[in-house]
Design a protein around this motif. Structure first.
Motif, PDB file in Angstrom:
ATOM      1  N   ILE A  14       0.863  -1.174   0.000  1.00 48.23           N
ATOM      2  CA  ILE A  14       0.000   0.000   0.000  1.00 48.23           C
ATOM      3  C   ILE A  14       0.901   1.227   0.000  1.00 48.23           C
ATOM      4  O   ILE A  14       1.837   1.309   0.796  1.00 48.23           O
ATOM      5  CB  ILE A  14      -0.922   0.029   1.232  1.00 48.23           C
ATOM      6  CG1 ILE A  14      -1.829  -1.206   1.237  1.00 48.23           C
ATOM      7  CG2 ILE A  14      -1.775   1.303   1.247  1.00 48.23           C
ATOM      8  CD1 ILE A  14      -2.739  -1.289   2.439  1.00 48.23           C
ATOM      9  N   HIS A  15       0.625   2.176  -0.888  1.00 45.79           N
ATOM     10  CA  HIS A  15       1.499   3.328  -1.003  1.00 45.79           C
ATOM     11  C   HIS A  15       1.443   4.183   0.258  1.00 45.79           C
ATOM     12  O   HIS A  15       0.401   4.322   0.890  1.00 45.79           O
ATOM     13  CB  HIS A  15       1.091   4.171  -2.220  1.00 45.79           C
ATOM     14  CG  HIS A  15       2.192   5.039  -2.737  1.00 45.79           C
ATOM     15  ND1 HIS A  15       2.517   6.240  -2.155  1.00 45.79           N
ATOM     16  CD2 HIS A  15       3.066   4.868  -3.766  1.00 45.79           C
ATOM     17  CE1 HIS A  15       3.522   6.783  -2.812  1.00 45.79           C
ATOM     18  NE2 HIS A  15       3.883   5.976  -3.790  1.00 45.79           N
ATOM     19  N   TRP A  16       2.581   4.771   0.613  1.00 40.30           N
ATOM     20  CA  TRP A  16       2.645   5.561   1.845  1.00 40.30           C
ATOM     21  C   TRP A  16       1.728   6.773   1.784  1.00 40.30           C
ATOM     22  O   TRP A  16       1.247   7.235   2.808  1.00 40.30           O
ATOM     23  CB  TRP A  16       4.075   6.003   2.131  1.00 40.30           C
ATOM     24  CG  TRP A  16       4.662   6.963   1.133  1.00 40.30           C
ATOM     25  CD1 TRP A  16       5.378   6.648   0.029  1.00 40.30           C
ATOM     26  CD2 TRP A  16       4.570   8.385   1.152  1.00 40.30           C
ATOM     27  NE1 TRP A  16       5.743   7.769  -0.652  1.00 40.30           N
ATOM     28  CE2 TRP A  16       5.260   8.868   0.018  1.00 40.30           C
ATOM     29  CE3 TRP A  16       3.973   9.307   2.012  1.00 40.30           C
ATOM     30  CZ2 TRP A  16       5.363  10.223  -0.273  1.00 40.30           C
ATOM     31  CZ3 TRP A  16       4.082  10.658   1.720  1.00 40.30           C
ATOM     32  CH2 TRP A  16       4.762  11.109   0.592  1.00 40.30           C
ATOM     33  N   ARG A  17       1.450   7.289   0.593  1.00 42.90           N
ATOM     34  CA  ARG A  17       0.555   8.441   0.499  1.00 42.90           C
ATOM     35  C   ARG A  17      -0.868   8.059   0.906  1.00 42.90           C
ATOM     36  O   ARG A  17      -1.595   8.864   1.493  1.00 42.90           O
ATOM     37  CB  ARG A  17       0.555   9.009  -0.928  1.00 42.90           C
ATOM     38  CG  ARG A  17       1.840   9.734  -1.293  1.00 42.90           C
ATOM     39  CD  ARG A  17       1.723  10.442  -2.644  1.00 42.90           C
ATOM     40  NE  ARG A  17       2.914  11.216  -2.948  1.00 42.90           N
ATOM     41  CZ  ARG A  17       3.979  10.743  -3.571  1.00 42.90           C
ATOM     42  NH1 ARG A  17       4.011   9.476  -3.935  1.00 42.90           N
ATOM     43  NH2 ARG A  17       5.026  11.514  -3.809  1.00 42.90           N
ATOM     44  N   PHE A  18      -1.257   6.813   0.595  1.00 46.27           N
ATOM     45  CA  PHE A  18      -2.585   6.353   1.001  1.00 46.27           C
ATOM     46  C   PHE A  18      -2.659   6.224   2.522  1.00 46.27           C
ATOM     47  O   PHE A  18      -3.664   6.583   3.140  1.00 46.27           O
ATOM     48  CB  PHE A  18      -2.897   5.014   0.340  1.00 46.27           C
ATOM     49  CG  PHE A  18      -4.224   4.428   0.759  1.00 46.27           C
ATOM     50  CD1 PHE A  18      -5.414   4.970   0.306  1.00 46.27           C
ATOM     51  CD2 PHE A  18      -4.267   3.352   1.621  1.00 46.27           C
ATOM     52  CE1 PHE A  18      -6.631   4.439   0.709  1.00 46.27           C
ATOM     53  CE2 PHE A  18      -5.480   2.810   2.027  1.00 46.27           C
ATOM     54  CZ  PHE A  18      -6.662   3.362   1.563  1.00 46.27           C
ATOM     55  N   LEU A  22      -5.046   8.119   5.263  1.00 46.94           N
ATOM     56  CA  LEU A  22      -5.818   7.479   6.332  1.00 46.94           C
ATOM     57  C   LEU A  22      -5.615   8.196   7.670  1.00 46.94           C
ATOM     58  O   LEU A  22      -6.536   8.296   8.476  1.00 46.94           O
ATOM     59  CB  LEU A  22      -5.421   6.004   6.464  1.00 46.94           C
ATOM     60  CG  LEU A  22      -5.830   5.074   5.318  1.00 46.94           C
ATOM     61  CD1 LEU A  22      -5.391   3.652   5.626  1.00 46.94           C
ATOM     62  CD2 LEU A  22      -7.342   5.115   5.092  1.00 46.94           C
ATOM     63  N   CYS A  23      -4.401   8.706   7.895  1.00 49.95           N
ATOM     64  CA  CYS A  23      -4.143   9.442   9.137  1.00 49.95           C
ATOM     65  C   CYS A  23      -4.959  10.730   9.199  1.00 49.95           C
ATOM     66  O   CYS A  23      -5.250  11.232  10.283  1.00 49.95           O
ATOM     67  CB  CYS A  23      -2.662   9.773   9.249  1.00 49.95           C
ATOM     68  SG  CYS A  23      -1.602   8.336   9.487  1.00 49.95           S
ATOM     69  N   ALA A  24      -5.309  11.273   8.033  1.00 50.93           N
ATOM     70  CA  ALA A  24      -6.066  12.519   7.998  1.00 50.93           C
ATOM     71  C   ALA A  24      -7.572  12.289   8.111  1.00 50.93           C
ATOM     72  O   ALA A  24      -8.312  13.243   8.364  1.00 50.93           O
ATOM     73  CB  ALA A  24      -5.773  13.277   6.702  1.00 50.93           C
ATOM     74  N   LEU A  28     -10.815  14.774   9.224  1.00 50.58           N
ATOM     75  CA  LEU A  28     -11.894  15.117   8.301  1.00 50.58           C
ATOM     76  C   LEU A  28     -13.254  14.820   8.932  1.00 50.58           C
ATOM     77  O   LEU A  28     -14.203  15.602   8.788  1.00 50.58           O
ATOM     78  CB  LEU A  28     -11.735  14.342   6.992  1.00 50.58           C
ATOM     79  CG  LEU A  28     -10.509  14.700   6.139  1.00 50.58           C
ATOM     80  CD1 LEU A  28     -10.417  13.779   4.933  1.00 50.58           C
ATOM     81  CD2 LEU A  28     -10.572  16.152   5.698  1.00 50.58           C
ATOM     82  N   ILE A  29     -13.340  13.691   9.619  1.00 50.29           N
ATOM     83  CA  ILE A  29     -14.588  13.348  10.303  1.00 50.29           C
ATOM     84  C   ILE A  29     -14.905  14.380  11.381  1.00 50.29           C
ATOM     85  O   ILE A  29     -16.050  14.821  11.537  1.00 50.29           O
ATOM     86  CB  ILE A  29     -14.498  11.937  10.913  1.00 50.29           C
ATOM     87  CG1 ILE A  29     -14.353  10.889   9.789  1.00 50.29           C
ATOM     88  CG2 ILE A  29     -15.729  11.631  11.766  1.00 50.29           C
ATOM     89  CD1 ILE A  29     -14.139   9.488  10.304  1.00 50.29           C
ATOM     90  N   GLY A  30     -13.885  14.781  12.141  1.00 50.37           N
ATOM     91  CA  GLY A  30     -14.096  15.805  13.156  1.00 50.37           C
ATOM     92  C   GLY A  30     -14.555  17.124  12.566  1.00 50.37           C
ATOM     93  O   GLY A  30     -15.423  17.802  13.138  1.00 50.37           O
ATOM     94  N   LEU A  31     -13.998  17.486  11.414  1.00 48.10           N
ATOM     95  CA  LEU A  31     -14.403  18.730  10.757  1.00 48.10           C
ATOM     96  C   LEU A  31     -15.865  18.659  10.322  1.00 48.10           C
ATOM     97  O   LEU A  31     -16.633  19.615  10.491  1.00 48.10           O
ATOM     98  CB  LEU A  31     -13.501  18.998   9.551  1.00 48.10           C
ATOM     99  CG  LEU A  31     -13.852  20.228   8.705  1.00 48.10           C
ATOM    100  CD1 LEU A  31     -13.753  21.496   9.541  1.00 48.10           C
ATOM    101  CD2 LEU A  31     -12.933  20.314   7.490  1.00 48.10           C
ATOM    102  N   ILE A  32     -16.274  17.514   9.775  1.00 48.48           N
ATOM    103  CA  ILE A  32     -17.666  17.340   9.338  1.00 48.48           C
ATOM    104  C   ILE A  32     -18.619  17.431  10.531  1.00 48.48           C
ATOM    105  O   ILE A  32     -19.666  18.090  10.470  1.00 48.48           O
ATOM    106  CB  ILE A  32     -17.823  15.994   8.609  1.00 48.48           C
ATOM    107  CG1 ILE A  32     -17.041  16.015   7.289  1.00 48.48           C
ATOM    108  CG2 ILE A  32     -19.301  15.691   8.339  1.00 48.48           C
ATOM    109  CD1 ILE A  32     -17.000  14.676   6.587  1.00 48.48           C
ATOM    110  N   LEU A  33     -18.250  16.769  11.641  1.00 48.64           N
ATOM    111  CA  LEU A  33     -19.092  16.815  12.829  1.00 48.64           C
ATOM    112  C   LEU A  33     -19.187  18.240  13.381  1.00 48.64           C
ATOM    113  O   LEU A  33     -20.238  18.657  13.868  1.00 48.64           O
ATOM    114  CB  LEU A  33     -18.540  15.872  13.898  1.00 48.64           C
ATOM    115  CG  LEU A  33     -18.646  14.370  13.595  1.00 48.64           C
ATOM    116  CD1 LEU A  33     -17.962  13.563  14.681  1.00 48.64           C
ATOM    117  CD2 LEU A  33     -20.101  13.953  13.455  1.00 48.64           C
ATOM    118  N   GLU A  34     -18.083  18.974  13.310  1.00 52.00           N
ATOM    119  CA  GLU A  34     -18.095  20.359  13.783  1.00 52.00           C
ATOM    120  C   GLU A  34     -19.051  21.207  12.943  1.00 52.00           C
ATOM    121  O   GLU A  34     -19.814  22.024  13.470  1.00 52.00           O
ATOM    122  CB  GLU A  34     -16.678  20.938  13.730  1.00 52.00           C
ATOM    123  CG  GLU A  34     -16.565  22.363  14.226  1.00 52.00           C
ATOM    124  CD  GLU A  34     -16.830  22.496  15.712  1.00 52.00           C
ATOM    125  OE1 GLU A  34     -17.228  23.599  16.139  1.00 52.00           O
ATOM    126  OE2 GLU A  34     -16.661  21.505  16.429  1.00 52.00           O
TER     127      GLU A  34
END
Length: 326
Positions: A14-18, A22-24, A28-34
């Protein structure tokens, strides 16, 4: 995980960029919930009514308390449009909640000492994240060393060691529910002492075989996480309400700035260890047959050194971590 999914040939499953993406994802979920909490009334998170009152926003404070009453089925206990107020003296004190007011109070010294103490723990905690993989990589790089690791064993060990964060978080959460300052203090004390012990065991290479290193790595990561999290909470809770927010920003902010330098310190100290020196001697000996005797003398170690261990500590970065934690 990235190292585990990377083949020795250099080809990644699996490429390191992927993996970086995933770490981000949690952010992103927190931003959507906010964003949802702003647009959907049922998810609305209110500001502190006391803070709103202290900043002359009594109408907003009343609306937020009314919202809480509706959510809890207590509309009758707090009618709509109820007027709120706090003493003028408290309003004045609230506006003094800044670093200058803290510096002029008797709480300035405890805040500084707490920030420095937490900086040491943060340096150790984030430094271990970097030092343990490098420590294990040394035992993979040279198959002539005792307790040689395979790449697969190292990857499995790192994955298991990383899971030490979970029990540490559960213990910290359990301690907080006890709400006892003595209990919290004891957890901080014993976790730090355990962290010091594991760092020194690593530093003097008391253990090097696979099972012992796995356990030691797991304990050091878990104890570092537990000490760092509980110490920050314990120090912050020691301040009165008036200065707690400002003091907590010092205790939590400064350590993360200091910890940013821990990887550089690990990189600087790592070549100074005797393991690296032995590896270099071994490589030199393979190129120069005449150097084999001096290489054997350098790595054989007739001089047992400190407490019967190697003459030179093999992991100076772990010794530094142990001293800072202490």
């Amino acid at each position: 995980l990235a190292d585990l999914l990377h083949e020795s040939s250099g080809e990644a499953y699996i490429h390191w960029r992927f993996l970086l993406f995933l770490c981000a994802v949690p952010d992103l979920i927190g931003l959507i919930l906010e964003l949802l909490s702003i647009t959907i009334p049922s998810l609305h998170t209110i500001e502190s009514p006391y803070w709103l009152l202290a900043h002359s926003r009594g109408v907003d404070a009343s609306k937020d308390l009314r919202h809480l009453a509706e959510q809890n089925g207590r509309e009758a206990a707090f009618g709509e449009g109820t007027a709120l107020s706090i003493p003028e003296k408290e309003v004045k004190q609230d506006h003094e909640h800044h670093y200058l007011a803290l510096a002029q109070s008797s709480w300035a010294k405890p805040a500084l000492v707490g920030a420095v103490a937490q900086s040491f723990l943060a340096f150790v905690y984030f430094g271990l994240l970097f030092a343990i993989p490098m420590h294990m990589e040394r035992w993979v790089a040279d198959d002539s060393m005792a307790g040689h690791w395979s790449e697969e064993e190292k990857d499995s060990a790192l994955l298991i060691i990383s899971l030490a964060e979970l029990p540490a978080a559960l213990v910290a959460a359990f301690v907080l529910t006890r709400r006892g300052e003595t209990t919290l203090h004891d957890v901080v004390l014993w976790s730090v002492l355990g962290l010091v012990a594991t760092c020194f065991l690593f530093g003097f290479q008391v253990v090097s075989m696979h099972p012992s290193t796995w356990v030691l790595g797991f304990l050091s990561r878990g104890l570092a996480s537990l000490a760092f999290e509980t110490a920050g909470i314990w120090i912050g809770a020691s301040f009165p309400d008036r200065f707690r927010g400002t003091a907590l920003s010092m205790v939590e902010g400064l350590p993360r700035i200091v910890a940013a330098f821990s990887p550089e310190v690990v990189l600087f100290l790592q070549p100074l260890g005797s393991s690296s020196a032995n590896n270099n001697n071994t490589n030199d000996a393979s190129l120069d047959p005449g150097a084999s005797n001096s290489s054997a003398t350098a790595s054989g170690g007739e001089d047992e050194g400190f407490l019967g261990f190697q003459a030179a500590p093999s992991e100076p970065e772990f010794l530094l971590f142990g001293a800072l934690a202490l």
